[in-house]
Design an enzyme around this catalytic site. Sequence first.
Site, short mmCIF file in Angstrom:
data_model
loop_
_atom_site.label_atom_id
_atom_site.label_comp_id
_atom_site.label_asym_id
_atom_site.label_seq_id
_atom_site.Cartn_x
_atom_site.Cartn_y
_atom_site.Cartn_z
CD GLU A 218 -2.88 -1.62 2.32
OE1 GLU A 218 -2.69 -0.79 3.25
OE2 GLU A 218 -3.47 -2.21 2.31
CD GLU A 323 -4.03 -6.27 2.80
OE1 GLU A 323 -4.98 -5.54 3.27
OE2 GLU A 323 -2.83 -6.51 2.92
#
Length: 405
Positions: A218, A323
């Site tokens: 991320e 994810e």
Amino acid sequence: MPGIIPGVLTGAFRFVPGHNCLFRILLSAILFVSCKPTTTKDTGALAEAFVDLPVFDRPVDSLLTPEARALLINLNKLKSKGILFGQQDATLTGVDWKFPENKSDVKELTGAHPALYGWEIGGAGKEDNIDSIPFQLIRQRMIEAFDRGGINTVSWHLNNPVTGGTAWDVTPALSKILPDSILSDFYKSELQKIAGFFLSLKNAQGNYVPVIFRPFHENNGNWFWWGKGRCSPADYINLWRFTVSYLRDSLHVHNLIYAYSTDMFENEQQYLERYPGNEWADILGCENYWDFQSGSSVSNGVAQLKMLVNMATVRKKIAALTECGFSGIPVKNWWTQFLLKSIREDSLARNISYLMVWRNANRKNYYTPFAGHKSAPDFIAFERDTFTIFEKDLIGIYSLKNNAE
Ligand code: BMA
């Protein structure tokens, strides 16, 4: 996930150097026929995917273990044939349980384990990880998954090297752990700890468990110390490259497939801002909880997957939704009508190799349903769907039939 919230056959047969190739093909075919799943899966397409495998060129690690290399090649061959389903900590924690053996909420409901398991190694070197899970148990579950023919992926929420606070402590730190910086020795010692863990992942036959390693994920979000606004793209890239070369070349860890991942992104340029280069990543991932949660933004999530697949394809890489998920799954038909439908119906997005939802931590925070939950029937339908791949549908993911070994 973002800091704001907070084969049937494969277990029986593994690559053994020196095995006769024809024998392997025959054995695989026999096992495939005798173990064919009884669900409605399109196993014909899966079997076909394992025939005539080309060598997958340019993995980050040219000394990859045979099993890891086969995994990469086979994931590549499965593109567009189906999407592997994964869950974080699937066999470690559930809505009402923690740590017993042979348990998973996914399997209890559908009869099938996920094809892919996520694990967290923040805290390596200590007894427990940052989620108070003993490393000994994580290791055991990873080896068990490998022996059943499942796939393991690992995230690493390294504490802030400057303050010792969590990964969500965004005090500037990254430039201080680069080579020749004030904390470079500290960082090397952290890498030695995770290398020790990776090298301890050996099954009873002495084979290393392949791991899809997804460090510093991320990276375009601002919630981690390695995130956007917390370090420069150049420093991030340097850290990535140093991390890979130190693990691979100095510590001789060769069971890792490297996954680069951002959070949601708007365009390719933004996605690639911190991309370390084609020699440094095997999988291009993105994480996206939000877009797949509401009907109005699903198309936005799909648009990102299209870009991701494009970027991966031109680089001969694998694309993955590393994810995603919907905490509590409040929408009854979310699995088949939102998540799966939107991805499968798009000719590009359907080429992602896998998607992974987060862990079932407890009754307040979970990402797969349980018996009696309103999305349970739909999750069962999701598992039965011919386009989803669970562990029992994986055929020989760690073996190569026609490749030079
Ligand atoms: C996050 C949260 C944290 C956890 C971390 C690593 O998304 O679930 O509570 O510590 O992942 O597993």
